[in-house]
Design a protein around this motif. Structure first.
Motif, PDB file in Angstrom:
ATOM      1  N   ALA A 195      39.230  49.983  35.098  1.00 34.34           N
ATOM      2  CA  ALA A 195      39.540  50.331  36.497  1.00 34.34           C
ATOM      3  C   ALA A 195      40.373  49.234  37.173  1.00 34.34           C
ATOM      4  N   PRO A 196      39.972  47.948  37.130  1.00 35.56           N
ATOM      5  CA  PRO A 196      40.834  46.897  37.698  1.00 35.56           C
ATOM      6  C   PRO A 196      42.163  46.774  36.962  1.00 35.56           C
ATOM      7  N   LEU A 197      42.135  47.028  35.620  1.00 39.99           N
ATOM      8  CA  LEU A 197      43.377  46.944  34.859  1.00 39.99           C
ATOM      9  C   LEU A 197      44.374  48.010  35.316  1.00 39.99           C
ATOM     10  N   ALA A 198      43.899  49.223  35.517  1.00 42.97           N
ATOM     11  CA  ALA A 198      44.779  50.286  35.999  1.00 42.97           C
ATOM     12  C   ALA A 198      45.329  49.959  37.379  1.00 42.97           C
ATOM     13  N   ALA A 199      44.494  49.417  38.256  1.00 44.85           N
ATOM     14  CA  ALA A 199      44.952  49.039  39.590  1.00 44.85           C
ATOM     15  C   ALA A 199      46.013  47.941  39.506  1.00 44.85           C
ATOM     16  N   MET A 200      45.833  46.994  38.602  1.00 45.33           N
ATOM     17  CA  MET A 200      46.816  45.924  38.439  1.00 45.33           C
ATOM     18  C   MET A 200      48.149  46.469  37.943  1.00 45.33           C
ATOM     19  N   LEU A 201      48.115  47.381  36.974  1.00 44.85           N
ATOM     20  CA  LEU A 201      49.349  47.948  36.445  1.00 44.85           C
ATOM     21  C   LEU A 201      50.109  48.722  37.520  1.00 44.85           C
ATOM     22  N   VAL A 202      49.390  49.500  38.308  1.00 44.07           N
ATOM     23  CA  VAL A 202      50.039  50.247  39.393  1.00 44.07           C
ATOM     24  C   VAL A 202      50.634  49.290  40.423  1.00 44.07           C
ATOM     25  N   ALA A 204      46.481  40.242  44.432  1.00 44.67           N
ATOM     26  CA  ALA A 204      45.073  40.591  44.648  1.00 44.67           C
ATOM     27  C   ALA A 204      44.501  41.350  43.454  1.00 44.67           C
ATOM     28  N   PHE A 205      45.199  42.383  42.991  1.00 45.57           N
ATOM     29  CA  PHE A 205      44.665  43.195  41.898  1.00 45.57           C
ATOM     30  C   PHE A 205      44.715  42.457  40.560  1.00 45.57           C
ATOM     31  N   SER A 206      45.716  41.589  40.383  1.00 50.02           N
ATOM     32  CA  SER A 206      45.759  40.788  39.156  1.00 50.02           C
ATOM     33  C   SER A 206      44.590  39.816  39.121  1.00 50.02           C
ATOM     34  N   GLY A 207      44.305  39.173  40.255  1.00 49.86           N
ATOM     35  CA  GLY A 207      43.155  38.280  40.304  1.00 49.86           C
ATOM     36  C   GLY A 207      41.847  39.012  40.079  1.00 49.86           C
ATOM     37  N   LEU A 208      41.740  40.243  40.612  1.00 49.83           N
ATOM     38  CA  LEU A 208      40.532  41.044  40.409  1.00 49.83           C
ATOM     39  C   LEU A 208      40.318  41.341  38.928  1.00 49.83           C
ATOM     40  N   PHE A 209      41.385  41.739  38.239  1.00 50.44           N
ATOM     41  CA  PHE A 209      41.225  42.033  36.807  1.00 50.44           C
ATOM     42  C   PHE A 209      40.928  40.770  36.014  1.00 50.44           C
ATOM     43  N   ALA A 210      41.588  39.656  36.349  1.00 49.74           N
ATOM     44  CA  ALA A 210      41.353  38.415  35.602  1.00 49.74           C
ATOM     45  C   ALA A 210      39.881  38.012  35.671  1.00 49.74           C
ATOM     46  N   VAL A 211      39.277  38.127  36.841  1.00 45.69           N
ATOM     47  CA  VAL A 211      37.867  37.762  36.991  1.00 45.69           C
ATOM     48  C   VAL A 211      36.967  38.805  36.345  1.00 45.69           C
ATOM     49  N   ALA A 212      37.281  40.098  36.563  1.00 46.98           N
ATOM     50  CA  ALA A 212      36.450  41.162  35.985  1.00 46.98           C
ATOM     51  C   ALA A 212      36.460  41.106  34.464  1.00 46.98           C
ATOM     52  N   TYR A 213      37.607  40.783  33.884  1.00 49.53           N
ATOM     53  CA  TYR A 213      37.686  40.740  32.425  1.00 49.53           C
ATOM     54  C   TYR A 213      36.840  39.595  31.859  1.00 49.53           C
ATOM     55  N   VAL A 214      36.880  38.444  32.499  1.00 49.57           N
ATOM     56  CA  VAL A 214      36.074  37.310  32.016  1.00 49.57           C
ATOM     57  C   VAL A 214      34.588  37.642  32.108  1.00 49.57           C
ATOM     58  N   LEU A 215      34.173  38.273  33.200  1.00 43.73           N
ATOM     59  CA  LEU A 215      32.768  38.652  33.339  1.00 43.73           C
ATOM     60  C   LEU A 215      32.366  39.684  32.287  1.00 43.73           C
ATOM     61  N   LEU A 235      49.891  35.816  37.303  1.00 44.09           N
ATOM     62  CA  LEU A 235      50.403  36.477  38.509  1.00 44.09           C
ATOM     63  C   LEU A 235      49.578  36.148  39.746  1.00 44.09           C
ATOM     64  N   ALA A 236      48.311  35.775  39.559  1.00 43.44           N
ATOM     65  CA  ALA A 236      47.408  35.671  40.707  1.00 43.44           C
ATOM     66  C   ALA A 236      47.057  34.252  41.112  1.00 43.44           C
ATOM     67  N   PHE A 237      46.976  33.322  40.162  1.00 43.22           N
ATOM     68  CA  PHE A 237      46.380  32.016  40.433  1.00 43.22           C
ATOM     69  C   PHE A 237      47.416  30.905  40.448  1.00 43.22           C
ATOM     70  N   PRO A 238      47.050  29.734  41.023  1.00 42.56           N
ATOM     71  CA  PRO A 238      47.908  28.546  40.931  1.00 42.56           C
ATOM     72  C   PRO A 238      48.039  28.082  39.483  1.00 42.56           C
ATOM     73  N   LEU A 239      48.977  27.160  39.261  1.00 39.88           N
ATOM     74  CA  LEU A 239      49.316  26.763  37.892  1.00 39.88           C
ATOM     75  C   LEU A 239      48.120  26.180  37.142  1.00 39.88           C
ATOM     76  N   ARG A 240      47.317  25.376  37.798  1.00 38.94           N
ATOM     77  CA  ARG A 240      46.178  24.763  37.096  1.00 38.94           C
ATOM     78  C   ARG A 240      45.194  25.815  36.625  1.00 38.94           C
ATOM     79  N   LEU A 241      44.879  26.768  37.478  1.00 40.24           N
ATOM     80  CA  LEU A 241      43.970  27.840  37.075  1.00 40.24           C
ATOM     81  C   LEU A 241      44.584  28.720  35.995  1.00 40.24           C
ATOM     82  N   GLN A 242      45.894  28.857  35.995  1.00 41.83           N
ATOM     83  CA  GLN A 242      46.549  29.631  34.945  1.00 41.83           C
ATOM     84  C   GLN A 242      46.293  29.004  33.577  1.00 41.83           C
ATOM     85  N   PHE A 243      46.428  27.692  33.488  1.00 44.05           N
ATOM     86  CA  PHE A 243      46.173  27.019  32.213  1.00 44.05           C
ATOM     87  C   PHE A 243      44.685  27.046  31.867  1.00 44.05           C
TER      88      PHE A 243
END
Length: 411
Positions: A76-83, A93-104, A139-147
């Motif tokens: 569901a978050p992945l589909a929202a991110m793609l759209v 916002a939606f990219s950050g939502l999927f990034a967190v949801a996927y890790v959980l 797409l969602a986070f600062p550079l440090r969080l990206q790494f």
């Protein structure tokens, strides 16, 4: 019919000011780069999401409620991110939502997976989305969080996979290959995103500096041109009027000197609006003056009403132009020094005999007598301008506000 050439002031208004940095125009390349990255991420993530979905649906024969919940939480978050990436809105916002949801979801995988399945060769469908979670972080986070995501998500997957396999030797070998592959690919993706954004930021910065330099050069050129025009005007008109006045020894010569002085004052006052542009003597109605005043309010960003009173008549074009320019200067002063508070404009016509314009505000006011001789904003642009067309100007100001009254009457 050929278009009239732009005046210096019109051309200057189209040049971005040096202080207006960080505008959407000056971040044009960065904005385009973000849009390109979002589209590329959408295309690549759609392919990986399709593979993961096919693998997940293939395993639904032994699925239970936990598997269904896991699918919803991830897709569901992945589909929202793609759209969001495709339409260009809400990407962060939606990219950050999927990034967190996927890790959980990845961390909860051991509680959902069938522990009876101990095959190390069969990769779970959630593995296909490891790098999708990384690009979502890009797409969602600062550079440090990206790494952090690029390094941490593969290791989280590796740990989860080992827990599923009971830390057996077979799982160690296959998981090591999976983790190393996703780790390298994730770091490369984040590095490329950082590089592209840095290049775009450099281009935007260079553009901003170029615009600032051009604006400064244009301002210098305009000032120099105005200085040259003013010098020529002083030499040709004002100096000639002074010589004529000095040499006047009879009534006829005095009248001629007065006419020359009036002409010089008009030309000098109108130079501010356009170099040596004096206006026409064609009759102008009060309605046209009202239109010009409303245009001045719009250009100056002032919020006020131009009230019309009295009879409609015609006055000489030169007098009308001087009246409008003097009123424009008074409006500009009210906007600059009183923030346009209580700004009110009244245009009162007296048929063909004359017209009056009153500009009032409720600002803090000022001491009219304390105006220095070098302050041309009032002395030249208002008093001298009205005097040049045989009109009058009166300014009254106190702590309750300022009222400027401009009157032209047919002699």
């Amino acid at each position: 019919m050929p278009a009239e050439p732009l005046s210096i002031r019109d051309a200057w208004s189209k040049i971005p000011s040096p202080g207006s940095t960080e505008t959407a125009f000056e971040r044009f390349t960065g904005t385009r780069m973000e849009r390109i990255l979002a589209i590329v991420v959408a295309i690549g993530s759609t392919a990986l999401a399709a593979q993961a979905l096919i693998a997940a649906v293939h395993g639904l024969s032994h699925a239970d409620a936990a598997h269904i919940v896991m699918l919803v939480v991830v897709f569901a978050p992945l589909a929202a991110m793609l759209v969001a990436c495709l339409v260009g809105r809400g990407v962060r916002a939606f990219s950050g939502l999927f990034a967190v949801a996927y890790v959980l979801a990845l961390a909860a995988w051991p509680t959902v997976v069938d522990q009876a399945d101990k095959s190390a060769g069969d990769q779970p469908w959630i593995f296909f989305l490891v790098n999708v979670g990384v690009v979502a972080a890009m797409l969602a986070f600062p550079l440090r969080l990206q790494f952090v995501w690029a390094v941490g998500v593969p290791f989280v997957y590796g740990y989860v996979r080992l827990v599923q396999g009971g830390f057996s030797r077979e799982f160690w070998v296959t998981t090591a290959f999976d983790v190393s592959f996703t780790l390298i690919l994730g770091v490369v993706i984040i590095s490329l995103g950082w590089m592209f954004r840095s290049v775009a930021a450099g281009v935007d910065e260079a553009r901003g500096q170029a615009v600032a330099s051009y604006s400064t050069a244009a301002a210098t050129a305009a000032a120099e041109e105005e200085r040259v025009a003013m010098s020529a005007l002083m030499h040709d008109s004002v100096l000639a009027a002074l010589i004529a006045a000095e040499r006047a020894d009879n009534e006829r010569a005095k009248e001629l000197a007065v006419a020359m002085a009036r002409e010089a004052l008009t030309r000098l006052a109108n130079t501010e609006a356009a170099v040596a542009q004096e206006g026409s003597d064609e009759p102008v109605g009060a309605a046209q003056i009202v239109v010009e005043l409303r245009r001045a309010l719009s250009e100056l960003g002032a919020d006020a009403i131009v009230e019309e009173r009295g009879g409609v008549g015609l006055i000489p074009g030169r007098a009308a132009r001087a009246l409008v320019l003097a009123a424009r200067q008074a409006i500009g002063n009210a906007v600059a020094h009183a923030n346009g508070r209580g700004l009110h404009i009244i245009v009162e016509g007296h048929g063909d005999e004359g017209i009056g314009v009153t500009i009032s505000d409720t600002g803090p006011g000022f001491d009219v007598g304390a105006i220095g001789a070098d302050r041309l904003g009032i002395r030249a642009s208002i008093f001298a301008r009205m005097a040049g067309v045989a009109g009058t100007a009166d300014i009254r100001s106190d702590e309750h506000g300022t009222t400027v009254t401009l009157v032209w009457e047919r002699s």
